[in-house]
Write a protein that holds these residues in place. Structure first.
Motif, PDB file in Angstrom:
ATOM      1  N   ALA A 179      12.219  16.075  -1.696  1.00 26.11           N
ATOM      2  CA  ALA A 179      11.465  15.408  -0.633  1.00 26.11           C
ATOM      3  C   ALA A 179       9.986  15.270  -0.988  1.00 26.11           C
ATOM      4  CB  ALA A 179      11.622  16.191   0.675  1.00 26.11           C
ATOM      5  N   VAL A 180       9.445  16.251  -1.695  1.00 24.42           N
ATOM      6  CA  VAL A 180       8.029  16.214  -2.073  1.00 24.42           C
ATOM      7  C   VAL A 180       7.770  15.201  -3.182  1.00 24.42           C
ATOM      8  CG1 VAL A 180       6.186  17.567  -3.165  1.00 24.42           C
ATOM      9  CG2 VAL A 180       7.546  18.572  -1.324  1.00 24.42           C
ATOM     10  N   ALA A 181       8.670  15.147  -4.177  1.00 23.09           N
ATOM     11  CA  ALA A 181       8.420  14.332  -5.367  1.00 23.09           C
ATOM     12  C   ALA A 181       8.875  12.886  -5.223  1.00 23.09           C
ATOM     13  CB  ALA A 181       9.100  14.961  -6.579  1.00 23.09           C
ATOM     14  N   PHE A 182      10.032  12.651  -4.618  1.00 17.47           N
ATOM     15  CA  PHE A 182      10.606  11.304  -4.594  1.00 17.47           C
ATOM     16  C   PHE A 182      10.000  10.473  -3.471  1.00 17.47           C
ATOM     17  CE2 PHE A 182      13.371  13.103  -7.622  1.00 17.47           C
ATOM     18  CZ  PHE A 182      14.056  12.071  -8.254  1.00 17.47           C
ATOM     19  N   ARG A 183       8.842   9.924  -3.790  1.00 17.53           N
ATOM     20  CA  ARG A 183       8.092   9.084  -2.857  1.00 17.53           C
ATOM     21  C   ARG A 183       7.605   7.849  -3.621  1.00 17.53           C
ATOM     22  NH1 ARG A 183       6.447  11.379   1.666  1.00 17.53           N
ATOM     23  NH2 ARG A 183       4.504  10.173   1.705  1.00 17.53           N
ATOM     24  N   PRO A 184       7.492   6.703  -2.954  1.00 16.10           N
ATOM     25  CA  PRO A 184       7.123   5.463  -3.665  1.00 16.10           C
ATOM     26  C   PRO A 184       5.820   5.583  -4.438  1.00 16.10           C
ATOM     27  CG  PRO A 184       7.909   4.970  -1.458  1.00 16.10           C
ATOM     28  CD  PRO A 184       7.787   6.468  -1.529  1.00 16.10           C
ATOM     29  N   GLU A 185       4.812   6.203  -3.857  1.00 15.46           N
ATOM     30  CA  GLU A 185       3.511   6.277  -4.523  1.00 15.46           C
ATOM     31  C   GLU A 185       3.540   7.189  -5.738  1.00 15.46           C
ATOM     32  OE1 GLU A 185       3.358   9.551  -1.341  1.00 15.46           O
ATOM     33  OE2 GLU A 185       4.238   7.552  -1.589  1.00 15.46           O
ATOM     34  N   ASN A 186       4.619   7.937  -5.896  1.00 14.24           N
ATOM     35  CA  ASN A 186       4.769   8.874  -6.993  1.00 14.24           C
ATOM     36  C   ASN A 186       5.691   8.343  -8.080  1.00 14.24           C
ATOM     37  OD1 ASN A 186       3.992  11.482  -7.889  1.00 14.24           O
ATOM     38  ND2 ASN A 186       6.006  12.278  -7.383  1.00 14.24           N
ATOM     39  N   ALA A 206       6.536   2.159   1.635  1.00 16.24           N
ATOM     40  CA  ALA A 206       5.783   3.360   1.982  1.00 16.24           C
ATOM     41  C   ALA A 206       6.532   4.171   3.037  1.00 16.24           C
ATOM     42  CB  ALA A 206       4.400   2.968   2.500  1.00 16.24           C
ATOM     43  N   VAL A 207       6.450   5.482   2.922  1.00 13.51           N
ATOM     44  CA  VAL A 207       7.115   6.379   3.862  1.00 13.51           C
ATOM     45  C   VAL A 207       6.076   7.281   4.511  1.00 13.51           C
ATOM     46  CG1 VAL A 207       9.297   6.326   2.625  1.00 13.51           C
ATOM     47  CG2 VAL A 207       7.590   8.025   2.005  1.00 13.51           C
ATOM     48  N   GLY A 208       6.526   8.152   5.409  1.00  9.10           N
ATOM     49  CA  GLY A 208       5.606   9.034   6.119  1.00  9.10           C
ATOM     50  C   GLY A 208       5.037  10.129   5.244  1.00  9.10           C
ATOM     51  N   LEU A 246       0.841  -1.184   0.000  1.00  8.93           N
ATOM     52  CA  LEU A 246       0.000   0.000   0.000  1.00  8.93           C
ATOM     53  C   LEU A 246       0.882   1.242   0.000  1.00  8.93           C
ATOM     54  CD1 LEU A 246      -2.901   1.075   0.149  1.00  8.93           C
ATOM     55  CD2 LEU A 246      -2.656   1.121   2.645  1.00  8.93           C
ATOM     56  N   GLY A 247       0.645   2.136  -0.927  1.00 15.38           N
ATOM     57  CA  GLY A 247       1.467   3.329  -1.029  1.00 15.38           C
ATOM     58  C   GLY A 247       2.765   3.106  -1.764  1.00 15.38           C
ATOM     59  N   GLY A 248       2.942   1.936  -2.376  1.00 13.83           N
ATOM     60  CA  GLY A 248       4.182   1.637  -3.091  1.00 13.83           C
ATOM     61  C   GLY A 248       4.131   2.084  -4.535  1.00 13.83           C
ATOM     62  N   PRO A 249       5.209   1.842  -5.296  1.00 17.93           N
ATOM     63  CA  PRO A 249       5.276   2.280  -6.692  1.00 17.93           C
ATOM     64  C   PRO A 249       4.563   1.326  -7.639  1.00 17.93           C
ATOM     65  CG  PRO A 249       7.286   1.150  -6.106  1.00 17.93           C
ATOM     66  CD  PRO A 249       6.450   1.193  -4.852  1.00 17.93           C
TER      67      PRO A 249
END
Length: 391
Positions: free
Chosen positions: A157-164, A188-190, A11-14
């Motif tokens: 920090a805003v863009a490089f997230r698994p769900e993105n 998934a991260v915070g 959940l929340g992953g790429p």
């Protein structure tokens, strides 16, 4: 080559795609990261600076080990910023999937982004000189002189997230290997940090110092696998890919308005934008020419018959099976898609980023002549015009 799209591994992953090509001797690991929506002019500039600064290294890999380990298959590490997404490509020898995934994870989550490297990237981009044709193709004018280190770090920090993120694992791999690496590393991260915003929207380029002016008609983004999208892809080939096209015959030979003309399918988060560009000497360029070209192309489309459709279908098929170097699809800011594995993986990954699902090669069999003509007319009639004068 076969492509398999997996749902988010957690959940929340790429999104995760595996592109299997046994016997190729390589492993390709790629990430496509979406930029925040509606970036301002300073964010657009910081996005370009971020891509260049990523080469400086991470907490695990300093600059030279990063380049060395990321290029062990003889293919350089490539980090590229598009207007609304960023791509990272690592090619390793057979058996190097874990190494490539480790480098990619480190770049996505633990980039160094030092003050010195960021400021050097700003200066590099400020000194960059762009020719007239490239200025028309990359038609934003980001204010690199206003970029701050704080903003680059915030954008990262805003863009490089698994769900993105959309991940592609290709080449010599067993089914499920890429998904396992993604599940282990891209978790998934915070919550995302607050985004630094500026009010001014991204600014289009209004001129170039080159002695060349460019003209463009740009259509709405499309999905190549949709019913309407397939017809518009073929219309793009018929209008501007190669010499036996409307752009060449009408704009260059008949109207004598260009020395270079091309059709491009340009990637973005929203889809592939059909772009029809032509260039001529700045001294002879007049903005009014764009309206004349639009009208002339619309008239020419009405004369199309079956041979135009068959040529477009043949060229489209050849561009996907690797037998033709001529394709309007761009999967790198450096140029068009080629037949190499990493480019084909990129085409698959970009489509998955856009649609969240469809990644296969389009089937153009059922498109008719009347559908082709209607699609081409719709593209040209609704296209947004742009003119970049030269100096």
């Amino acid at each position: 080559m076969t492509a398999v799209l997996a749902l988010a591994t957690v959940l929340g992953g790429p999104k995760v795609i595996e592109v299997s090509e046994p016997g190729c001797g390589q492993v390709v690991v790629q990430a496509f990261v979406k930029a925040p929506p509606n970036m301002s002019d300073r964010e657009q500039a910081a996005w370009d600076v971020l891509a260049l600064t990523l080469y400086d290294g991470t907490s695990e890999f300093s600059r030279y080990p990063l380049v060395s380990y990321g290029s062990q298959a003889g293919v350089p590490l490539k980090i590229e910023a598009w207007p609304d997404f960023l791509s990272i490509r690592i090619v390793e020898p057979k058996g190097g999937l874990a190494v490539g995934a480790q480098i990619l994870e480190s770049l996505c989550y633990r980039a160094s982004l030092t003050t010195q490297a960021t400021l050097e990237s700003v200066q590099t981009l400020r000194r960059r000189r762009t020719d007239g044709w490239t200025a028309g193709l990359f038609n934003l004018d980001p204010p690199y002189d206003k970029v701050t280190v704080e903003q680059v770090r915030n954008l990262y920090a805003v863009a490089f997230r698994p769900e993105n993120t959309t991940l592609v694992f290709g080449g010599e791999l067993l089914g499920g290997e890429g998904q396992k690496e993604a599940a282990r590393r891209f978790v998934a991260v915070g919550p995302a940090p607050s985004r630094l915003r500026f009010d001014r929207p991204a600014r289009p380029r209004i001129s170039t110092k080159d002695r060349v002016a460019t003209f463009e008609l740009c259509g709405e983004p499309l999905s190549p696998n949709s019913v309407s999208g397939k017809a518009k892809v073929l219309a793009t080939f018929a209008l501007g890919v190669g010499k036996d096209t409307s752009l060449f015959r009408i704009v260059r030979q008949q109207m004598r308005l260009s020395y270079r003309q091309e059709a491009v399918l340009w990637p973005s988060q929203r889809g592939w934008s059909p772009r029809f560009l032509f260039a001529r000497s700045a001294a002879d360029a007049e903005p009014e020419s764009l309206a004349e070209v639009r009208e002339a192309l619309l008239k020419d489309v009405q004369t199309w018959e079956a041979p135009v459709l068959e040529r477009a279908k043949a060229m489209a098929r050849a561009s996907f099976d690797g037998t033709s170097p001529v394709t309007p699809f761009w999967v790198s800011p450096e140029g068009r898609m080629t037949s190499v594995l990493s480019d084909r993986c990129a085409w698959t990954g970009i489509n998955a980023m856009m649609t969240g699902g469809t990644v296969g090669v389009p089937d153009f069999t059922d498109v008719t002549v009347e559908e082709l003509k209607a699609a081409a007319s719709d593209l040209i009639d609704k296209a947004q015009g742009a003119f970049v004068p030269g100096g």
